[in-house]
Design an enzyme around this catalytic site. Structure first.
Site, short mmCIF file in Angstrom:
data_model
loop_
_atom_site.label_atom_id
_atom_site.label_comp_id
_atom_site.label_asym_id
_atom_site.label_seq_id
_atom_site.Cartn_x
_atom_site.Cartn_y
_atom_site.Cartn_z
N HIS A 1 -5.75 0.99 2.24
CA HIS A 1 -5.18 1.49 0.99
C HIS A 1 -5.24 3.01 0.92
O HIS A 1 -6.33 3.59 0.93
CB HIS A 1 -5.99 0.87 -0.16
CG HIS A 1 -5.52 1.21 -1.52
ND1 HIS A 1 -6.32 1.83 -2.45
CD2 HIS A 1 -4.32 1.01 -2.13
CE1 HIS A 1 -5.65 1.98 -3.58
NE2 HIS A 1 -4.43 1.50 -3.41
N ARG A 2 -4.09 3.65 0.88
CA ARG A 2 -3.98 5.12 0.97
C ARG A 2 -4.65 5.61 2.25
O ARG A 2 -5.26 6.69 2.30
CB ARG A 2 -4.58 5.82 -0.26
CG ARG A 2 -4.12 5.26 -1.59
CD ARG A 2 -4.73 5.96 -2.78
NE ARG A 2 -4.61 5.13 -3.99
CZ ARG A 2 -5.18 5.39 -5.15
NH1 ARG A 2 -5.89 6.49 -5.30
NH2 ARG A 2 -5.03 4.59 -6.19
N GLU B 1 -1.20 1.09 3.46
CA GLU B 1 -0.43 1.27 2.22
C GLU B 1 -0.44 2.75 1.89
O GLU B 1 -1.45 3.45 2.12
CB GLU B 1 -1.10 0.47 1.09
CG GLU B 1 -0.33 0.48 -0.23
CD GLU B 1 -0.78 1.51 -1.25
OE1 GLU B 1 -0.23 1.54 -2.34
OE2 GLU B 1 -1.70 2.33 -0.94
N ASP C 1 1.54 5.82 -1.04
CA ASP C 1 2.34 6.02 -2.26
C ASP C 1 3.31 7.17 -2.05
O ASP C 1 2.97 8.14 -1.37
CB ASP C 1 1.40 6.37 -3.43
CG ASP C 1 0.27 5.38 -3.56
OD1 ASP C 1 0.51 4.28 -4.08
OD2 ASP C 1 -0.85 5.70 -3.10
N HIS D 1 -0.35 9.99 -4.53
CA HIS D 1 -0.53 8.92 -5.51
C HIS D 1 -0.23 9.31 -6.95
O HIS D 1 0.61 8.72 -7.62
CB HIS D 1 -1.94 8.34 -5.41
CG HIS D 1 -2.19 7.24 -6.40
ND1 HIS D 1 -2.63 7.47 -7.69
CD2 HIS D 1 -1.99 5.91 -6.31
CE1 HIS D 1 -2.72 6.32 -8.34
NE2 HIS D 1 -2.34 5.36 -7.53
N GLU E 1 4.74 2.27 -1.16
CA GLU E 1 4.83 2.04 -2.60
C GLU E 1 5.63 3.16 -3.23
O GLU E 1 5.25 4.34 -3.14
CB GLU E 1 3.42 1.97 -3.23
CG GLU E 1 3.53 1.68 -4.72
CD GLU E 1 2.20 1.76 -5.47
OE1 GLU E 1 1.13 1.68 -4.85
OE2 GLU E 1 2.28 1.94 -6.70
N LYS F 1 6.17 5.23 -5.89
CA LYS F 1 5.35 5.56 -7.05
C LYS F 1 6.13 6.42 -8.04
O LYS F 1 6.10 6.19 -9.24
CB LYS F 1 4.09 6.29 -6.57
CG LYS F 1 3.08 6.56 -7.64
CD LYS F 1 2.50 5.28 -8.21
CE LYS F 1 1.25 4.84 -7.47
NZ LYS F 1 0.73 3.58 -8.09
N ASP G 1 -9.96 0.22 0.48
CA ASP G 1 -10.20 1.63 0.80
C ASP G 1 -11.09 1.76 2.04
O ASP G 1 -11.27 2.85 2.56
CB ASP G 1 -10.93 2.31 -0.38
CG ASP G 1 -10.13 2.27 -1.67
OD1 ASP G 1 -8.89 2.27 -1.60
OD2 ASP G 1 -10.76 2.23 -2.75
O1 G3P Z 1 -0.10 -1.02 -3.68
C1 G3P Z 1 -1.34 -1.46 -4.13
C2 G3P Z 1 -2.00 -0.43 -4.99
O2 G3P Z 1 -1.95 0.80 -4.31
C3 G3P Z 1 -1.37 -0.28 -6.34
O3 G3P Z 1 -2.06 0.59 -7.18
O4 G3P Z 1 -2.54 2.76 -8.23
O5 G3P Z 1 -3.56 2.22 -6.03
O6 G3P Z 1 -1.14 2.72 -6.19
P1 G3P Z 1 -2.32 2.13 -6.89
MG MG Z 2 -0.52 2.42 -4.14
#
Ligand code: G3P
Ligand code: MG
Length: 237
Positions: A9-10, A36, A38, A50, A102, A104, A222
């Protein structure tokens, strides 16, 4: 044991500055097969970031969408890292990991679609290594109409009664739900409609095990180093 996809994640954002090349490099080092990230658009160019605002993670301030690309690229995003262009991250990940992009920020569908079309035509990327998601159903629909060959994931804070109604006229691949929104019933209903369920953000092993036992298809973490890849609902890169 069912298939399970782990998304960094990120990047490896638990240990590195989120959404930076350093974070994605670290994710690859941990063996992550999917990441993943953003995306916002700055001067029509997709950048990996993000928040709407710059303060939390960079040396800058204000709304990212209001800055020039030159200013955005001059900022420190942590440990001397820059805010990367999506194109730079795609170059790093190509052939090494799949990517969940994503959408965003606003006005991201068109520039992301244009960039992906270019990278797909070069043969470096293939559709099965890409998954595009958004909380913004308008942006996601625009993207889906531009690139029907790419899998779409709907990000939802709460599971809707009928997930097919989320993107009228387009077919969804997956529902991306927060940890609190997932129940065995949600998972079963989604599976009954042929949809995968991916859950964010899961950093504890007990929590991950609980979700796996519910039958979810993958999760965003993470700390990808805590969750070595197993055979996933998405193909490994
Ligand atoms: O894509 C999953 C998650 O990243 C969604 O929430 O705020 O972390 O972008 P956020
Ligand atoms: Mg995200």
């Amino acid at each position: 044991m069912h298939d399970f996809t782990v998304f960094a994640h990120r990047g490896a954002s638990g240990t590195e500055p989120e959404n930076t090349l350093r974070s994605f490099r670290r994710a690859l080092e941990t063996g992550a097969e999917w990441v993943e990230l953003d995306v916002h658009a700055v001067e029509g160019v997709p950048v990996v970031f993000h928040d709407d605002r710059l303060e939390r993670t960079t040396s800058g301030s204000g709304l990212i969408s209001r800055q020039s690309l030159e200013v955005v690229r001059s900022l420190d995003a942590g440990l001397g890292e820059r805010i990367p262009l999506l194109d730079e991250v795609l170059a790093l990940l190509a052939g090494r990991a799949g990517v969940n992009i994503e959408l965003k920020g606003g006005r991201t569908a068109e520039p992301v679609a244009a960039l992906l079309a270019d990278r797909l035509s070069g043969g470096v990327w293939t559709p099965d290594r890409l998954l595009v998601s958004s909380f913004d159903t308008d942006e996601l629909s625009r993207f889906g109409r531009l690139m029907p060959q790419i899998r779409l994931g709907a990000l939802l804070r709460k599971a809707p009664p009928d997930p097919r109604s989320v993107l009228p006229g387009l077919s969804l691949f997956s529902l991306h739900l927060s940890r609190g929104a997932v129940t065995p019933e949600t998972v079963n209903r989604a599976h009954g409609l042929g949809l995968k369920v991916f859950v964010y953000t899961v950093n504890g092993t007990a929590d991950m095990d609980r979700l796996k036992s519910m039958g979810v298809d993958g999760a965003f973490t993470d700390f990808p180093e805590r969750f070595p890849p197993s055979r996933g609902a998405l193909p490994p890169a």
